[in-house]
Design a protein around this motif. Structure first.
Motif, short mmCIF file in Angstrom:
data_model
loop_
_atom_site.label_atom_id
_atom_site.label_comp_id
_atom_site.label_asym_id
_atom_site.label_seq_id
_atom_site.Cartn_x
_atom_site.Cartn_y
_atom_site.Cartn_z
N MET A 118 0.80 -1.23 0.00
CA MET A 118 0.00 0.00 0.00
C MET A 118 0.83 1.28 0.00
O MET A 118 0.53 2.21 -0.77
CB MET A 118 -0.98 0.00 1.17
CG MET A 118 -2.22 -0.84 0.91
SD MET A 118 -3.08 -0.35 -0.60
CE MET A 118 -3.59 1.30 -0.14
N GLN A 122 0.30 3.87 -2.99
CA GLN A 122 -0.21 5.20 -2.67
C GLN A 122 0.75 6.29 -3.16
O GLN A 122 0.32 7.32 -3.66
CB GLN A 122 -0.45 5.32 -1.17
CG GLN A 122 -1.71 4.58 -0.72
CD GLN A 122 -1.90 4.62 0.78
OE1 GLN A 122 -0.98 4.37 1.54
NE2 GLN A 122 -3.12 4.95 1.20
N LYS A 125 0.29 6.57 -6.73
CA LYS A 125 -1.09 6.92 -7.07
C LYS A 125 -1.66 5.97 -8.12
O LYS A 125 -2.47 6.35 -8.96
CB LYS A 125 -1.22 8.37 -7.52
CG LYS A 125 -0.79 9.37 -6.45
CD LYS A 125 -1.17 10.78 -6.80
CE LYS A 125 -0.67 11.77 -5.73
NZ LYS A 125 -1.17 11.45 -4.38
N SER A 126 -1.27 4.71 -8.03
CA SER A 126 -1.81 3.70 -8.93
C SER A 126 -1.43 2.31 -8.42
O SER A 126 -0.42 2.14 -7.73
CB SER A 126 -1.29 3.87 -10.35
OG SER A 126 0.10 3.59 -10.40
N THR A 164 -12.35 2.52 0.62
CA THR A 164 -11.28 3.29 1.26
C THR A 164 -10.24 3.79 0.27
O THR A 164 -9.73 4.91 0.40
CB THR A 164 -10.59 2.43 2.33
OG1 THR A 164 -11.57 1.88 3.22
CG2 THR A 164 -9.60 3.25 3.14
N HIS A 165 -9.92 2.98 -0.77
CA HIS A 165 -8.73 3.27 -1.58
C HIS A 165 -9.00 3.48 -3.07
O HIS A 165 -8.05 3.74 -3.82
CB HIS A 165 -7.70 2.16 -1.39
CG HIS A 165 -7.11 2.15 -0.01
ND1 HIS A 165 -6.32 3.17 0.45
CD2 HIS A 165 -7.24 1.25 1.00
CE1 HIS A 165 -5.95 2.90 1.70
NE2 HIS A 165 -6.51 1.75 2.05
N ASP A 168 -7.56 6.60 -4.32
CA ASP A 168 -6.10 6.59 -4.49
C ASP A 168 -5.69 6.00 -5.83
O ASP A 168 -4.50 5.85 -6.10
CB ASP A 168 -5.43 5.77 -3.38
CG ASP A 168 -5.62 6.37 -2.00
OD1 ASP A 168 -5.70 7.60 -1.88
OD2 ASP A 168 -5.67 5.58 -1.02
N ASN A 169 -6.68 5.60 -6.65
CA ASN A 169 -6.42 4.92 -7.92
C ASN A 169 -5.76 3.56 -7.70
O ASN A 169 -4.95 3.10 -8.50
CB ASN A 169 -5.58 5.77 -8.87
CG ASN A 169 -5.66 5.29 -10.31
OD1 ASN A 169 -6.68 4.76 -10.75
ND2 ASN A 169 -4.57 5.44 -11.05
N ILE A 170 -6.14 2.91 -6.60
CA ILE A 170 -5.68 1.55 -6.32
C ILE A 170 -6.91 0.65 -6.37
O ILE A 170 -7.88 0.86 -5.64
CB ILE A 170 -5.00 1.46 -4.94
CG1 ILE A 170 -3.81 2.41 -4.88
CG2 ILE A 170 -4.55 0.02 -4.67
CD1 ILE A 170 -3.23 2.57 -3.50
#
Length: 234
Positions: A118, A122, A125-126, A164-165, A168-170
């Motif tokens: 993570m 993060q 950003k991907s 949640t994420h 973040d583009n995850i």
């Protein structure tokens, strides 16, 4: 695709994990593989990647995989979480110890490496995380009790992770294989599938490849069934 995109595959020495590693390498990813048998190191060498012998039940072993990939390539774009096989027994005969083993095998096998990648994803950003689950996550079978119970939990984890994420583009998605040819082939199992055949490791790998690709950039929080129609009514 840029040659330096990087994919990690846990429990990737054989079966669907190995198939995913081979397909991602063919797609142009640099591949790092964790396997407890040593087969992952051999496959990684064949693919020009990084192999680590260790267990996805060990935070230390997983950290060696993540740290090794970062030292070698400086990024992690994809994490594929595969798994071994957990305990099987009649539902009320499964011991506390066996339930804990199932938790390690089918749920914490995703949570542990996800925590480790993570910060990297993060910062980039991907990222895409793809978990190999089971067709029986929502329509459980007594044949696979610990798998069905904890992979239902994995589906819940995936939804909360997405809430949640996703910003973040995850992305995180689960692939739900049915009867696949890395398993023993029995006539009754084959005949239970509307397509009347086992799926192939390569078909699962192709699904993982798509979910790892830019073409799946708007897909997250999903459970993708790849089971020949076995769970069509769910």
């Amino acid at each position: 695709m840029a040659a330096e995109k990087v994919a990690l595959v846990t429990a990737g020495g054989s079966g669907m994990g190995a198939g995913a590693a081979r397909r991602l390498a063919a797609d142009g990813f640099r591949v790092a593989i964790l396997s407890s048998s040593g087969k992952g190191e051999a496959l990684a060498a064949e693919l020009g990647g990084l192999g680590v012998t260790g267990s996805n039940t060990s935070n230390d072993d997983l950290k060696r995989l993540v740290d090794g990939a970062m030292a070698k390539w400086g990024r992690i774009d994809v994490l594929v979480n595969s798994a071994g096989h957990g305990p099987r027994a009649p539902i009320t005969e499964i011991t506390d110890e066996q339930w804990h083993t199932g938790l390690d095998t089918y749920l914490l096998n995703v949570i542990r490496p996800t925590r480790l990648v993570m910060p990297v994803m993060q910062a980039q950003k991907s990222g895409a995380i793809i978990n190999i689950s089971t067709a029986w996550a929502f329509e459980p079978s007594a044949m696979f009790p610990t798998s069905a119970v904890f992979r239902a939990g994995l589906a819940a984890f995936t939804k909360i992770f997405t809430d949640t994420h996703a910003a973040d583009n995850i992305r995180m998605n689960n692939v739900l294989p049915g009867w696949i040819d890395s398993l023993p082939q029995l006539d009754a199992r084959r005949d239970s599938v509307p397509m009347k055949r086992y799926g192939t490791v390569e078909e699962i790998a192709a699904t993982i490849s798509f979910l790892a690709s830019d073409g799946a950039a708007y897909i997250t929080g999903q459970n993708i069934r790849v089971d020949g129609g076995l769970t069509r009514s769910v």
